[in-house]
Motif scaffolding. Sequence first.
Motif, PDB file in Angstrom:
ATOM      1  N   LEU A 173       0.887  -1.306  -0.038  1.00  0.00           N
ATOM      2  CA  LEU A 173       0.041   0.141   0.041  1.00  0.00           C
ATOM      3  C   LEU A 173       0.824   1.278  -0.122  1.00  0.00           C
ATOM      4  O   LEU A 173       0.472   2.344   0.002  1.00  0.00           O
ATOM      5  CB  LEU A 173      -1.001   0.060   1.105  1.00  0.00           C
ATOM      6  N   ILE A 230       2.467   1.960  -2.363  1.00  0.00           N
ATOM      7  CA  ILE A 230       2.015   2.712  -3.647  1.00  0.00           C
ATOM      8  C   ILE A 230       1.046   3.777  -3.761  1.00  0.00           C
ATOM      9  O   ILE A 230       1.217   4.597  -4.421  1.00  0.00           O
ATOM     10  CB  ILE A 230       1.689   1.649  -4.509  1.00  0.00           C
ATOM     11  N   THR A 231       0.053   3.483  -2.977  1.00  0.00           N
ATOM     12  CA  THR A 231      -1.109   4.631  -2.918  1.00  0.00           C
ATOM     13  C   THR A 231      -0.797   5.454  -1.917  1.00  0.00           C
ATOM     14  O   THR A 231      -1.852   6.506  -1.604  1.00  0.00           O
ATOM     15  CB  THR A 231      -2.419   3.916  -2.850  1.00  0.00           C
ATOM     16  N   LEU A 251      -7.620   2.221   5.982  1.00  0.00           N
ATOM     17  CA  LEU A 251      -7.658   2.170   4.656  1.00  0.00           C
ATOM     18  C   LEU A 251      -8.504   3.333   4.059  1.00  0.00           C
ATOM     19  O   LEU A 251      -9.603   3.422   4.369  1.00  0.00           O
ATOM     20  CB  LEU A 251      -7.526   0.946   3.797  1.00  0.00           C
ATOM     21  N   GLY A 252      -7.863   4.204   3.177  1.00  0.00           N
ATOM     22  CA  GLY A 252      -8.826   4.872   2.408  1.00  0.00           C
ATOM     23  C   GLY A 252      -8.962   6.290   3.346  1.00  0.00           C
ATOM     24  O   GLY A 252      -9.875   7.329   3.267  1.00  0.00           O
ATOM     25  N   TYR A 282       1.731  -6.040  -7.264  1.00  0.00           N
ATOM     26  CA  TYR A 282       1.478  -4.769  -6.952  1.00  0.00           C
ATOM     27  C   TYR A 282       1.092  -4.040  -8.391  1.00  0.00           C
ATOM     28  O   TYR A 282       0.321  -3.072  -8.498  1.00  0.00           O
ATOM     29  CB  TYR A 282       2.643  -4.127  -6.161  1.00  0.00           C
ATOM     30  N   ILE A 315      -2.519  -2.331  -9.742  1.00  0.00           N
ATOM     31  CA  ILE A 315      -2.639  -0.881  -9.740  1.00  0.00           C
ATOM     32  C   ILE A 315      -3.010  -0.441 -11.014  1.00  0.00           C
ATOM     33  O   ILE A 315      -3.705   0.510 -11.263  1.00  0.00           O
ATOM     34  CB  ILE A 315      -1.513  -0.015  -8.997  1.00  0.00           C
ATOM     35  N   VAL A 316      -2.127  -1.395 -12.305  1.00  0.00           N
ATOM     36  CA  VAL A 316      -2.642  -0.759 -13.558  1.00  0.00           C
ATOM     37  C   VAL A 316      -4.229  -1.242 -13.796  1.00  0.00           C
ATOM     38  O   VAL A 316      -4.795  -0.544 -14.412  1.00  0.00           O
ATOM     39  CB  VAL A 316      -1.909  -1.503 -14.528  1.00  0.00           C
ATOM     40  N   ALA A 330      -6.282   1.577 -12.419  1.00  0.00           N
ATOM     41  CA  ALA A 330      -6.315   2.744 -13.025  1.00  0.00           C
ATOM     42  C   ALA A 330      -6.944   2.632 -14.394  1.00  0.00           C
ATOM     43  O   ALA A 330      -7.810   3.663 -14.738  1.00  0.00           O
ATOM     44  CB  ALA A 330      -4.686   3.144 -13.276  1.00  0.00           C
ATOM     45  N   THR A 348      -8.552   6.206  -8.096  1.00  0.00           N
ATOM     46  CA  THR A 348      -7.244   5.350  -8.248  1.00  0.00           C
ATOM     47  C   THR A 348      -6.244   5.383  -7.039  1.00  0.00           C
ATOM     48  O   THR A 348      -5.726   4.455  -6.877  1.00  0.00           O
ATOM     49  CB  THR A 348      -6.547   5.999  -9.731  1.00  0.00           C
ATOM     50  N   VAL A 349      -6.229   6.529  -6.541  1.00  0.00           N
ATOM     51  CA  VAL A 349      -5.158   6.522  -5.525  1.00  0.00           C
ATOM     52  C   VAL A 349      -5.765   6.385  -3.976  1.00  0.00           C
ATOM     53  O   VAL A 349      -5.261   6.509  -2.812  1.00  0.00           O
ATOM     54  CB  VAL A 349      -4.478   8.106  -5.429  1.00  0.00           C
ATOM     55  N   ASN A 350      -7.206   5.753  -3.984  1.00  0.00           N
ATOM     56  CA  ASN A 350      -7.624   5.446  -2.898  1.00  0.00           C
ATOM     57  C   ASN A 350      -7.056   4.262  -2.200  1.00  0.00           C
ATOM     58  O   ASN A 350      -7.356   3.295  -3.093  1.00  0.00           O
ATOM     59  CB  ASN A 350      -9.239   5.520  -2.878  1.00  0.00           C
ATOM     60  N   CYS A 351      -6.473   4.195  -0.922  1.00  0.00           N
ATOM     61  CA  CYS A 351      -5.695   2.936  -0.740  1.00  0.00           C
ATOM     62  C   CYS A 351      -6.739   1.755  -0.389  1.00  0.00           C
ATOM     63  O   CYS A 351      -6.374   0.522  -0.447  1.00  0.00           O
ATOM     64  CB  CYS A 351      -4.741   3.077   0.468  1.00  0.00           C
ATOM     65  N   LEU A 411      -6.664  -0.624  -3.666  1.00  0.00           N
ATOM     66  CA  LEU A 411      -5.684  -1.581  -3.745  1.00  0.00           C
ATOM     67  C   LEU A 411      -5.765  -2.515  -2.484  1.00  0.00           C
ATOM     68  O   LEU A 411      -5.350  -3.783  -2.481  1.00  0.00           O
ATOM     69  CB  LEU A 411      -4.413  -0.839  -3.812  1.00  0.00           C
ATOM     70  N   GLY A 412      -5.919  -1.848  -1.290  1.00  0.00           N
ATOM     71  CA  GLY A 412      -5.993  -2.725   0.046  1.00  0.00           C
ATOM     72  C   GLY A 412      -7.063  -3.919  -0.139  1.00  0.00           C
ATOM     73  O   GLY A 412      -6.319  -5.048   0.301  1.00  0.00           O
ATOM     74  N   LEU A 414      -5.192  -6.756  -2.250  1.00  0.00           N
ATOM     75  CA  LEU A 414      -4.161  -7.362  -1.506  1.00  0.00           C
ATOM     76  C   LEU A 414      -4.653  -8.345  -0.440  1.00  0.00           C
ATOM     77  O   LEU A 414      -4.061  -9.453  -0.150  1.00  0.00           O
ATOM     78  CB  LEU A 414      -3.157  -6.317  -0.917  1.00  0.00           C
ATOM     79  N   PHE A 415      -5.629  -7.911   0.461  1.00  0.00           N
ATOM     80  CA  PHE A 415      -6.339  -8.711   1.360  1.00  0.00           C
ATOM     81  C   PHE A 415      -6.686 -10.042   0.794  1.00  0.00           C
ATOM     82  O   PHE A 415      -6.443 -11.093   1.572  1.00  0.00           O
ATOM     83  CB  PHE A 415      -7.305  -8.009   2.354  1.00  0.00           C
TER      84      PHE A 415
END
Lengths: 214, 196
Positions: free
Chosen positions: A106, A108-109, B25-26, B76, B80-81, B84, B113-116, B119-120, B123-124
Motif C-alpha cells: 500500500l 504505492i497509494t 484504509l482510504g 502490485y 494498480i494498472v 487505473a 485510483t489513489v484511494n488505498c 488496492l488494499g 491485496l487482502f
Amino acid sequence: MPVSKSMQLLKDDLWKNNPVTVQILGICSTLAVTNIFLNTLIMGLGLTFVTAFSALTISLMRNVIPPRVRMMVQTLVISSYVVIVDISLRAYVPDISRALGPYVGLIITNCIIMGRMEAFASGNKPLLSLWDGVLSGIGYSWVLLVIAFVRELLGFGTVLGIQVMDPLIHGLGYTGGWVQWSFMIMAPGGFFMLALFIWIANSVSGHKLTHSGS
Amino acid sequence: MEHISPWVLFFAAIFTGNILLTFFLGMCSFLSVSKQLKTALGLGLAVTFVLTITAALNWVVYYYILVPAGIEYLKYIVFIVVIAATVQLLEMFIERYSELLYINLGIFLPLITVNCAILGVSLFMVIRQYSFIQSVCFGAGSGLGWLLAILAMAGIRERLNEKKIPTALRGPGIALIITGIMAMAFIGFSGMVQIQ
C-alpha cells in the motif's frame, strides 16, 4: 545543489510543512502498523527509500515523459520500487514482512509519494529531488515513530519489545505488573494518538489551517 | 478460507472489519471529502462500485495470469494498472451513456485510483486466499462499510460547523478524534461475526 534551497527543504519537510501534521497526507498505509515500534521503523525506512529513489527517477525522466501519461508513469516507477522493498523484506526479515501484510504494497497509494513527485520531482533537478524525497520520508517517519513509541509503551508496556513498565512499577515499590492499555493497540488508539499529535504540533507552531474549513 | 460463507464475509467487512475504522484504509479521501453529505455519498457510491469490480477483475488476473506464469511478485504493479484502467474506462463509459450519473459519480472517479482502500482490498483478498465469490462479497462489503463511515462522518462534520472548537484542533484534528470514537463504537459489533 544550492545550499540555501536544501536547508529550506530540510526545515519545510521535517517541521514547517510536515507531510503528516500539516498536509495530512498518506497516513493510511502506515498508521495501521504504529502499534509496534519496530514495524513502524521498517515501514518508515521502506517508504523513505521508495520516495527518494522514485523522486530521483522521475526527476531524471522529467523532460521525456509526455504530460498526458505522467501520472501513469509515476505510479509505475513507484510500484517498481515497492516491489524491490517487498522482496527485500521477505528475504531478510520474513517475520516482520508477514506482520506488515498488505501494508507494504500500500506504499504505492501513499499520497505523500505521489504528492512529492507532482509538486517537486517533476520540476526540479535530480539531486535536489533525491534530497527532498529523503527528507519527506524522514519527516513522515519521525511523526509516526513518536506515535508508535507511545502506543507500544502504553499498549504492551514495552520499548522495542523489551518490557520496561513492569520493572519501573516494581522499582517504585508497587506490586503487580503493568496493566496493558489494550485500547492503545487497537485502531481507535491510533486515531486518537494522531489527533493528539496534530493538536500539539499545531498549537506549538501556531499554524493557520487554511486548507480545511470546519 | 474455504469454509467462510460469502454472506458472513460481506457483513463482517461492513461492521466488524470495517476497511476504514479497523484497517485505516482510504483515510486521505475520507478526511478531505467528508465535509458535506452529498459529496460524501457520491464518493462513497463510486468507491463501492469500483471496489466490487476491481476485486473481481484482480482475482481473475491473479489466479489465471499471474499464478500460472509464476510472477506473483508483480502483483502490485499489475493490480494498480488494472485499477487505473478500470477507473478510466468507467469514467469514459459513464460520461458517454448517462449524464446524470456522470455529474453525480463521474467527478469522483479520478480520485479513486489513489484511494488505498481499493488496492488494499485486492491485496487482502490474495493474502487471505479468498475464492472468487468470497472476494466479490468482501469487495462489496468493504465498499459499503467505507460508505457508511464517510456518511456518518459527513453528517457529524456538517453539524460541527457552528460549534466552538479549539483553533489548533480544527479540521483534521477533530475529524480524527471523531473517527476514533466511531472506531470504538464499531468495536461493539465484534461479537457479531468473527473473521480475520
